[in-house]
Design an enzyme around this catalytic site. Sequence first.
Site, PDB file in Angstrom:
ATOM      1  N   GLU A  46     -19.849  56.992  -5.274  1.00 40.66           N
ATOM      2  CA  GLU A  46     -19.744  55.602  -5.726  1.00 40.66           C
ATOM      3  C   GLU A  46     -19.433  55.496  -7.220  1.00 40.66           C
ATOM      4  O   GLU A  46     -18.596  54.698  -7.623  1.00 40.66           O
ATOM      5  CB  GLU A  46     -21.014  54.824  -5.369  1.00 40.66           C
ATOM      6  CG  GLU A  46     -21.262  54.689  -3.862  1.00 40.66           C
ATOM      7  CD  GLU A  46     -20.108  54.068  -3.092  1.00 40.66           C
ATOM      8  OE1 GLU A  46     -19.186  53.500  -3.717  1.00 40.66           O
ATOM      9  OE2 GLU A  46     -20.110  54.163  -1.842  1.00 40.66           O
ATOM     10  N   GLU A  87     -15.625  52.099   3.733  1.00 46.19           N
ATOM     11  CA  GLU A  87     -14.473  53.008   3.674  1.00 46.19           C
ATOM     12  C   GLU A  87     -14.324  53.914   4.888  1.00 46.19           C
ATOM     13  O   GLU A  87     -13.803  55.041   4.752  1.00 46.19           O
ATOM     14  CB  GLU A  87     -14.613  53.867   2.412  1.00 46.19           C
ATOM     15  CG  GLU A  87     -15.774  54.894   2.433  1.00 46.19           C
ATOM     16  CD  GLU A  87     -17.050  54.424   1.751  1.00 46.19           C
ATOM     17  OE1 GLU A  87     -17.242  53.200   1.633  1.00 46.19           O
ATOM     18  OE2 GLU A  87     -17.868  55.289   1.359  1.00 46.19           O
ATOM     19  N   ASN A  88     -14.737  53.499   6.089  1.00 45.89           N
ATOM     20  CA  ASN A  88     -14.615  54.352   7.282  1.00 45.89           C
ATOM     21  C   ASN A  88     -13.240  55.014   7.339  1.00 45.89           C
ATOM     22  O   ASN A  88     -12.229  54.375   7.059  1.00 45.89           O
ATOM     23  CB  ASN A  88     -14.795  53.496   8.534  1.00 45.89           C
ATOM     24  CG  ASN A  88     -15.946  52.542   8.399  1.00 45.89           C
ATOM     25  OD1 ASN A  88     -17.080  52.955   8.263  1.00 45.89           O
ATOM     26  ND2 ASN A  88     -15.644  51.241   8.372  1.00 45.89           N
ATOM     27  N   GLY A 143     -19.719  44.453   0.580  1.00 46.84           N
ATOM     28  CA  GLY A 143     -18.332  44.080   0.302  1.00 46.84           C
ATOM     29  C   GLY A 143     -17.337  44.653   1.298  1.00 46.84           C
ATOM     30  O   GLY A 143     -16.505  43.934   1.842  1.00 46.84           O
ATOM     31  N   HIS A 171     -10.835  50.196  -4.276  1.00 51.53           N
ATOM     32  CA  HIS A 171     -12.065  51.004  -4.236  1.00 51.53           C
ATOM     33  C   HIS A 171     -12.203  51.707  -2.877  1.00 51.53           C
ATOM     34  O   HIS A 171     -12.417  52.915  -2.813  1.00 51.53           O
ATOM     35  CB  HIS A 171     -13.263  50.089  -4.515  1.00 51.53           C
ATOM     36  CG  HIS A 171     -14.582  50.769  -4.464  1.00 51.53           C
ATOM     37  ND1 HIS A 171     -15.248  51.195  -5.590  1.00 51.53           N
ATOM     38  CD2 HIS A 171     -15.372  51.115  -3.416  1.00 51.53           C
ATOM     39  CE1 HIS A 171     -16.383  51.770  -5.243  1.00 51.53           C
ATOM     40  NE2 HIS A 171     -16.491  51.737  -3.916  1.00 51.53           N
ATOM     41  N   GLU A 172     -12.090  50.916  -1.807  1.00 48.89           N
ATOM     42  CA  GLU A 172     -12.281  51.526  -0.477  1.00 48.89           C
ATOM     43  C   GLU A 172     -11.193  52.545  -0.189  1.00 48.89           C
ATOM     44  O   GLU A 172     -11.448  53.602   0.379  1.00 48.89           O
ATOM     45  CB  GLU A 172     -12.319  50.453   0.617  1.00 48.89           C
ATOM     46  CG  GLU A 172     -13.363  49.366   0.413  1.00 48.89           C
ATOM     47  CD  GLU A 172     -14.761  49.865   0.093  1.00 48.89           C
ATOM     48  OE1 GLU A 172     -15.148  50.933   0.580  1.00 48.89           O
ATOM     49  OE2 GLU A 172     -15.471  49.176  -0.675  1.00 48.89           O
ATOM     50  N   GLU A 187     -22.776  53.287   7.335  1.00 46.05           N
ATOM     51  CA  GLU A 187     -23.417  53.732   6.101  1.00 46.05           C
ATOM     52  C   GLU A 187     -24.603  52.814   5.816  1.00 46.05           C
ATOM     53  O   GLU A 187     -24.455  51.600   5.924  1.00 46.05           O
ATOM     54  CB  GLU A 187     -22.454  53.687   4.912  1.00 46.05           C
ATOM     55  CG  GLU A 187     -23.082  54.331   3.679  1.00 46.05           C
ATOM     56  CD  GLU A 187     -22.109  54.399   2.482  1.00 46.05           C
ATOM     57  OE1 GLU A 187     -20.944  54.003   2.617  1.00 46.05           O
ATOM     58  OE2 GLU A 187     -22.557  54.854   1.432  1.00 46.05           O
TER      59      GLU A 187
END
Length: 873
Positions: A321, A265-266, A262, A298-299, A122
């Site tokens: 996001e 999220e793959n 940070g 979050h991820e 990304e």
Amino acid sequence: PHPIFLHDYQPPEFLIDRVDLAFELDPEQTMVTARLELRRNPAATRGDGTVCLHGEQLELEWIALDGHPLNPVDYRVERESLTVQRVPDRFVLETQVRIHPAHNTALEGLYQSGDMLCTQCEAEGFRRITYFLDRPDVMARYSATLIADKTRFPVLLSNGNRVASDDLDDGRHRVRWEDPFPKPSYLFALVAGDLRAVEDSFTTASGREVALQIFVEPHNLDKCDHAMRSLKKAMRWDEERFGREYDLDIFMIVAVSHFNMGAMENKGLNIFNDKFVLARPDTATDVDFDGIESVIAHEYFHNWTGNRITCRDWFQLSLKEGFTVYRDQEFTADVASRGVKRISDVRVLRSHQFTEDASPMAHPVRPDSYIEINNFYTATVYQKGAEVVRMQANLLGPEVFRRATDLYFARHDGQAVTTDDFVRCMEDASGRDLSQFRRWYEQAGTPELHIQTSYDEATRTCSLIVRQHTEPTPGQPVKAPFHLPLAIGLLGPDGRDLPLRLAGASSPDAPGTHVLELRQAVETFHFVDLPARPVPSLLRGFSAPVKLSFDCTDDDLLFLMAHDSDGFNRWDAAQTLMQRLLLNLVEDAEAGIPESFFDAFRRALRDEASDRALLAEVLTLPAESYLGEQMAVVDVDGIHRARTTLTRLIGERLRDDLLAVYRDNGESGPYAFTPEAVGRRALKNLALGYLMQAEDAEALARCQAQFAGAHNMTDVMAALRLLVDRGGLESRQALDEFYRRWSGESLVLDKWFSVQATSPREETLTQVIQLMRHPDFSLGHPNRVRSLVSAFCNLNQVRFHAADGAGYRFLADRVLELDPLNPLIASRLVKSLIRWRRFDPGRQALMRAEIARILEREDISKDVFEVASKALD
Ligand code: HT7
Ligand code: ZN
């Protein structure tokens, strides 16, 4: 470099149904073979018989179409693309490219971090791995075959399920992964390394067993417990709160040390900056523990908000996001303390997003143009985007909002969609018209709300005249009014919430909070049946991301601080009061501090019933940078002087109470990461800070004892910071001892660098320049750059903005050094210079000169160009 515009969006001419990748992995040179099944997109509006794929820094070895090698006349390779002529409507394209991970210092695509290889795709990194339609609305099923030396890279990971593995004759081994879910290329990932895993499992609500693995370098195996606990909490919470279950049989996290942001999220294989995975009580602070819990969540939450439903194009970034930040904020609010979480989120919003909205880089939550998308992973897209989702959730109410998110997941699963599609789900589930609300996605800038209140004894009516106005931002000279929720309460003379009855309403609301919906530039509201002049509590819970000003006295603020039933507004009243005192002191260094302030502070310190974490927030003075924001022209030195003075006065005047709080909140027993224990440590260390500024001998002894004896990094760092800020022999000794103890732990060493970079002492810049030459410093390591260079430029207002411009020169030199290595990190640094209009003419000239010097450099990256050129527009 040219901008890309949202209004130019066109659906892709081709779709890709299947991608089979094979990697022969080697840090020096990796061969990537790709087999793509393409077909013409029926929804495409144009097509000229060619296909144009993205590709950067790839060395093409061979290319074949439907099994036939292509002649050079059939295709064209350019710096950022591969065009194939005369293609049929459906075909298989095969390519092989050579890439060089060990020389990839930008950390986008496939790169080396320490001894391992990993990817970051990304936003547009996949095009540095193979030729592809590298855009999020092209979703395909992937397989990845990884081949590498078995001794150097015993672990080979990619997305989805591991379906085969074998050993080859030459010391290499091969592992094949298949991901059953279609995904955009930015979610592709691979990792190869000598890694160990901490393993666990999770049973989903429907009874499926999911294997959980956190991969780290062997010496970090003892620092994964908190991350694993956080992951399981997040998985359960998402089921309960949003009805979202995990969908693969395995979920993997890998911690890497060289990482631009940070975490990522793959699909099924999240890759993390090790800072957001690794923690032991003696190596990580409460803030680190907190960060790990929320970034892991979050991820993980992205699996639904981002992966299953993704963005149509990068202008829609906030679709995933903003919503995911909202979800992680709600998660933390539920598992820790809702009140404290709201305060810390609003602090971040005000300090990062409001300042961005007032800068030359101001942009809407859904930007309408960009030169480099990496520059738009911003507080506006993330934090303001989350506020925009929160306002919708509050306007709809919890049940309807849940129906709306259920509808969103059902309607758009497997699709690449827009923020508008999201709002339409909110509308369809609620029956409400949110057309005006959509302006939150379109217009940049922070709305200013000015509220005038009055009370008429004769009619027992309290009236509110509410005006909203938004300043122009680049490209948007005129703003239309926003639709926003304004949560308010009215406090009676006894401090309790009054029943609220709007003129014309048949019955009053119960005492408490009433939400007014604003739509016009000026609106008036009359509350009736009020026996006496109430004290208004406005924008409760920070119900909209606006700047509020209203006519209230210091006594009103003291009253709200003591009585408001809304915890957020108690905190905000204290902040506003302290801000007033401090800005007075900036204007007039001799200005007195009223006794009533110390009395209120003392009462709060003695209030044993109150939540310690909330109290620590209430008693923390506003940051220097925040105070600067409240001034027409930032008075860098005046603010530092005033804040130091008030800190010292509090330390002197409230010495005994502060010492008592320090003693009463000491550690007992082993470290616990609970809201209660975190709150105690925060309050204790805040008290120590006030005492140290007062040069109290007992405080110094306690601070040294804490530094030497504490078993948790929170207390060690709090003491080290105070010793370093005090200077002298004690500071040097503490720094040396810390270095000796922790030089083998990279994340702890980052703290050693940043505690020095953020000290307000006069010699700090000289020290930072020396630290740049330290053997442990490297420009190639983003965490280290952030801990020294970014920390100095962003967290040390008084030294970075030194009047001689040395801080600005230092920054520009670093940007010019970093840009050829890692443009993403370089461009983030430039952002520290762009708000030059906020300073005095001398500083303005110095800052502009440094931006101009950056722009003069030939071959500057488009990342840095975009930020620097917009700064001077
Ligand atoms: N979606 C990710 C954003 C991202 C990123 C992460 C790491 C390195 C480079 C990156 N570019 C974009 C992280 C997130 O918001 O969850
Ligand atoms: Zn995210």
